[in-house]
Enzyme design. Structure first.
Site, PDB file in Angstrom:
ATOM      1  N   ARG A  14       0.923  -1.266   0.048  1.00 46.58           N
ATOM      2  CA  ARG A  14      -0.115  -0.061   0.014  1.00 46.58           C
ATOM      3  C   ARG A  14       0.749   1.193  -0.099  1.00 46.58           C
ATOM      4  O   ARG A  14       1.233   1.917  -0.894  1.00 46.58           O
ATOM      5  CB  ARG A  14      -0.935  -0.003   1.157  1.00 46.58           C
ATOM      6  CG  ARG A  14      -2.149   0.967   0.996  1.00 46.58           C
ATOM      7  CD  ARG A  14      -1.811   2.249   1.354  1.00 46.58           C
ATOM      8  NE  ARG A  14      -1.320   2.453   2.672  1.00 46.58           N
ATOM      9  CZ  ARG A  14      -0.758   3.686   3.089  1.00 46.58           C
ATOM     10  NH1 ARG A  14      -0.641   4.699   2.285  1.00 46.58           N
ATOM     11  NH2 ARG A  14      -0.521   3.668   4.190  1.00 46.58           N
ATOM     12  N   ASP A  15       1.591   1.517   1.124  1.00 46.01           N
ATOM     13  CA  ASP A  15       2.234   2.726   1.230  1.00 46.01           C
ATOM     14  C   ASP A  15       3.646   2.494   0.128  1.00 46.01           C
ATOM     15  O   ASP A  15       3.934   3.448  -0.707  1.00 46.01           O
ATOM     16  CB  ASP A  15       2.898   2.973   2.590  1.00 46.01           C
ATOM     17  CG  ASP A  15       3.192   4.469   2.683  1.00 46.01           C
ATOM     18  OD1 ASP A  15       3.742   5.245   1.756  1.00 46.01           O
ATOM     19  OD2 ASP A  15       2.920   5.206   3.860  1.00 46.01           O
ATOM     20  N   HIS A  18       3.424   3.900  -3.422  1.00 43.50           N
ATOM     21  CA  HIS A  18       4.078   4.935  -3.945  1.00 43.50           C
ATOM     22  C   HIS A  18       5.395   5.007  -4.747  1.00 43.50           C
ATOM     23  O   HIS A  18       5.465   5.668  -5.714  1.00 43.50           O
ATOM     24  CB  HIS A  18       4.022   6.000  -2.733  1.00 43.50           C
ATOM     25  CG  HIS A  18       2.735   6.432  -2.148  1.00 43.50           C
ATOM     26  ND1 HIS A  18       1.916   7.362  -2.944  1.00 43.50           N
ATOM     27  CD2 HIS A  18       2.175   6.187  -1.023  1.00 43.50           C
ATOM     28  CE1 HIS A  18       0.700   7.671  -2.335  1.00 43.50           C
ATOM     29  NE2 HIS A  18       0.900   6.875  -0.988  1.00 43.50           N
ATOM     30  N   SER A 168       2.731  11.035   8.616  1.00 44.64           N
ATOM     31  CA  SER A 168       2.714  11.098   7.472  1.00 44.64           C
ATOM     32  C   SER A 168       4.005  12.202   6.392  1.00 44.64           C
ATOM     33  O   SER A 168       4.131  11.693   5.430  1.00 44.64           O
ATOM     34  CB  SER A 168       1.346  11.628   6.711  1.00 44.64           C
ATOM     35  OG  SER A 168       0.315  11.166   7.305  1.00 44.64           O
ATOM     36  N   HIS A 197       7.284   7.813   8.842  1.00 45.50           N
ATOM     37  CA  HIS A 197       8.149   8.052   7.660  1.00 45.50           C
ATOM     38  C   HIS A 197       9.437   8.390   8.110  1.00 45.50           C
ATOM     39  O   HIS A 197       9.580   8.857   8.954  1.00 45.50           O
ATOM     40  CB  HIS A 197       7.446   8.914   6.632  1.00 45.50           C
ATOM     41  CG  HIS A 197       6.477   8.337   6.119  1.00 45.50           C
ATOM     42  ND1 HIS A 197       6.525   7.714   4.713  1.00 45.50           N
ATOM     43  CD2 HIS A 197       4.991   8.218   6.116  1.00 45.50           C
ATOM     44  CE1 HIS A 197       5.244   7.397   4.134  1.00 45.50           C
ATOM     45  NE2 HIS A 197       4.423   7.584   5.086  1.00 45.50           N
ATOM     46  N   TYR A 286       3.311  16.170   3.323  1.00 53.78           N
ATOM     47  CA  TYR A 286       2.790  14.804   2.965  1.00 53.78           C
ATOM     48  C   TYR A 286       3.777  14.024   2.257  1.00 53.78           C
ATOM     49  O   TYR A 286       4.109  14.495   1.110  1.00 53.78           O
ATOM     50  CB  TYR A 286       1.497  14.825   2.459  1.00 53.78           C
ATOM     51  CG  TYR A 286       0.639  13.777   2.368  1.00 53.78           C
ATOM     52  CD1 TYR A 286       0.077  13.256   3.539  1.00 53.78           C
ATOM     53  CD2 TYR A 286       0.114  13.412   1.303  1.00 53.78           C
ATOM     54  CE1 TYR A 286      -0.741  11.857   3.463  1.00 53.78           C
ATOM     55  CE2 TYR A 286      -0.884  12.130   1.219  1.00 53.78           C
ATOM     56  CZ  TYR A 286      -1.173  11.703   2.402  1.00 53.78           C
ATOM     57  OH  TYR A 286      -2.123  10.606   2.358  1.00 53.78           O
TER      58      TYR A 286
END
Lengths: 338, 287
Positions: A14-15, A18, A168, A197, A286
């Site tokens: 999912r993440d 990106h 985030s 992150h 973000y």
């Protein structure tokens, strides 16, 4: 020693999507999810990086149909629970139902950290469908611990099974994490998790701080694959938590092998902290904005750093990728007028 | 008789702002504000000299002078109110997502639906973005339209927050039905920044004929048309053409009638509703 079970949530699919511009194929998903399922991770999240139906101009189109990827993952996930992310305003309950039909059993309903009430209907719908539901607060550096507790309570009241705090922007320092997690652990009746992150190279350290403050769910990804400088590197986290004596139930060698043998060959670039992701963390922007910012910088002849700093100054929130072009256009106009 | 009398059901933020807009209209006469309980909104209307009632739809339906009724309640309430207004021979302008009547965006399809007795105002995001998609479609044939509407958190009331799915779904349908995009997607973002951000709308379209000159002309012309009824409707980023993809960014500054200027989202849907009512009133008055 601390015997709490620490639940590890893998969000490579999912993440991490990106970092590969949402190009995971069903075969890659099968290999990664199938590999992860044998490592002892508790939850495997698979969706577009911006949540279900995030496949758009604004966030980048997925190369393959998202529901096919969710379905492919469900065929090989036997031990872990399968999750999706849903950002209200992007995905809807209708989309949630489709994801459920394709095998998702956990939904993480993600809102900006001050806007939890837009996710009430999604948490309630998920609970009605028999799913596990997580209230996921994004950009938590932008709100105080007190504000976050108030917002987490909205999710708790809607029926959420746990609350996840997402840094985030990769902005928080360990003490900031402690203050936030501690406030929620003491003020809520449900468990608390943390999503880091690595923009300031603190993802593992912040994950330790979260667990020390009582968090029992930690997000991580293979090789740290994710938006910005990436997330907490799961194989490193497994080793560190092993040293600290935390009970994660993970097989340290198995997760190292999934990261090295299955995920690394798929990566588009090494997950390192270059200048732009560092500036995301510094300016509080973000993380998903990174690759879109590189593209806008190139198109408008700007330094990505200048765009990011302006986005931070304007206090843009998650999902406002369209404002990258707005900022780039304004900066380019300014430059031309000089 | 030189003005048409109107009633408003729902004396909340939307209803009150509508009242102030009606008071400025040359064709509409503010007459009746109704709610279902005593409220600040009703008191404000009474103080300004208008009739008020806590009997909701019944009170306006029974008033023979009122010709046009704005329903600024909830979708569920409008479903019940619509047949009552119809039976009483009133024209209903529906501010909720109930969609009993056809969707209307004044600069796009008002002439097509003008004989209806119930008009649905789509959503604020729809009123801000459908005109641009419709204009681009006329010259470039839009295959896919995608919009991102960002609103200040302060301007999104509990109704919007509790029905965010309806917002995105209704806006998508409006982009397809009135914007004439073959497919569409709508995204809504709430931003809590202080001072509050202006309503901002990004419109992406995938077009078949990316004729830059024609697209720029069509967008500029359409903006002027919207400005006729929403003066704060402005271009932030002019069309950027990238292959077959067109990006346009629009900002909407509110008129500040009752709601603050950053609430461009509330202003545009109200201004559009007034534009519909004025068109109907002008016809009734033979003007």
């Amino acid at each position: 020693m601390d015997n709490r079970k620490i639940n590890i949530v893998d969000t490579t699919l999912r993440d991490g999507s990106h970092a590969v511009s949402h190009s995971f194929s069903p075969e890659q998903v099968t290999a990664i999810a199938g590999g992860l399922d044998k490592t002892g991770v508790d939850i495997i999240e698979c969706a577009h990086g911006d949540g279900i139906t995030g496949s758009t101009f604004n966030y980048g189109f997925s190369k393959y149909k998202e529901m096919d990827l969710i379905n492919a993952a469900s065929k090989v996930i036997k031990n872990a629970k399968q999750a999706i992310l849903l950002i209200p305003g992007i995905g809807t309950i209708e989309d949630l139902e489709e994801a459920y039909e394709n095998g998702a059993r956990v939904v993480r309903v993600a809102t900006h950290c001050t806007e939890a009430d837009v996710g009430i209907q999604h948490i309630q719908a998920a609970k009605k469908m028999g799913m596990m539901a997580c209230g996921f607060l994004m950009m938590v550096h932008m709100a105080s611990p007190e504000k976050l507790l108030e917002q987490a309570k909205i999710f708790q009241e809607a029926g959420a099974d746990y609350i996840n705090l997402a840094d985030s922007a990769g902005y928080l320092l360990p003490d900031d994490v402690k203050a936030r997690v501690d406030k929620l652990v003491n003020g809520l009746d449900i468990p608390v998790g943390f999503h880091a992150h690595n923009n300031l190279s603190l993802a593992v350290a912040n994950s330790i701080a979260a667990v020390e403050s009582g968090a029992t769910y930690i997000d991580a990804t293979c090789r740290g694959l994710g938006a910005g400088a990436g997330n907490t590197q799961i194989e490193v986290l497994a080793a560190v938590f092993n040293r600290l004596g935390y009970n994660t139930g993970m097989d340290m060698y198995a997760i190292q092998d999934v990261a090295e043998e299955i995920v690394e060959p798929i990566m588009h670039r090494p997950q390192v902290i270059k200048t732009a992701p560092l500036m995301l963390g510094y300016a509080g922007v973000y993380s998903s904005f990174l690759l879109h910012t590189y593209r806008a910088a190139e198109k408008f002849g700007l330094n990505p750093r200048d765009i990011l700093v302006e986005l931070g100054r304007r206090r843009m929130v998650g999902g406002q990728e369209d404002m990258i072009v707005d900022v780039a256009y304004a900066l380019a106009q300014e430059k031309n007028n000089k | 008789m030189d003005k048409i009398k109107v009633g408003i059901i729902g004396p909340g933020n939307i209803g009150t702002d509508l009242m102030y807009k009606v008071m400025r209209s040359k064709y509409l006469q503010m007459d009746f504000m109704t709610g279902i309980v005593e409220s600040e909104g009703l008191k404000r209307a009474a103080k300004l000299g208008f009739k008020t009632s806590t009997e909701g739809v019944k009170a306006v339906a029974e008033d023979p002078e009122v010709k046009i009724v704005f329903d600024a309640t909830l979708a569920s309430a409008h479903l019940a109110n619509a047949p009552v207004l119809k039976a009483a021979g009133k024209i209903a302008i529906d501010m909720t997502p109930a969609a009993v009547g056809p969707y209307v965006v004044p600069c796009c399809n008002l002439d097509e639906v003008k004989d209806s007795d119930n008009f649905n105002m789509v959503t604020c995001g729809g009123q801000a973005t459908i005109p641009i998609v419709n204009a681009i479609n006329e010259v470039a044939d839009v295959e896919y339209a995608e919009i991102v509407a960002s609103l200040s958190s302060k301007s999104a009331g509990p109704g919007t927050r509790a029905s965010i799915d309806e917002f995105t779904q209704t806006t998508r349908k409006g982009l397809e039905i009135i914007g004439h995009a073959d497919r569409a997607k709508a995204i809504i973002i709430l931003n809590p920044a202080e001072p509050p951000v202006m309503m901002c709308n990004t419109i992406y379209t995938l077009v078949k004929n990316p004729d830059e000159k024609a697209i720029i002309e069509a967008v500029n012309k359409r903006i002027k048309e919207v400005q006729q009824y929403v003066p704060g409707y402005q271009l932030r980023v002019p069309p950027i053409i990238d292959g077959n993809k067109v990006t346009v960014i629009i900002q909407v500054e509110g008129a500040g009638d009752f709601l603050p200027k950053y609430s461009g989202n509330l202003d545009i849907i109200n201004s559009a509703a007034i534009a519909v009512a004025e068109k109907l009133a002008a016809k009734m008055l033979n003007k």
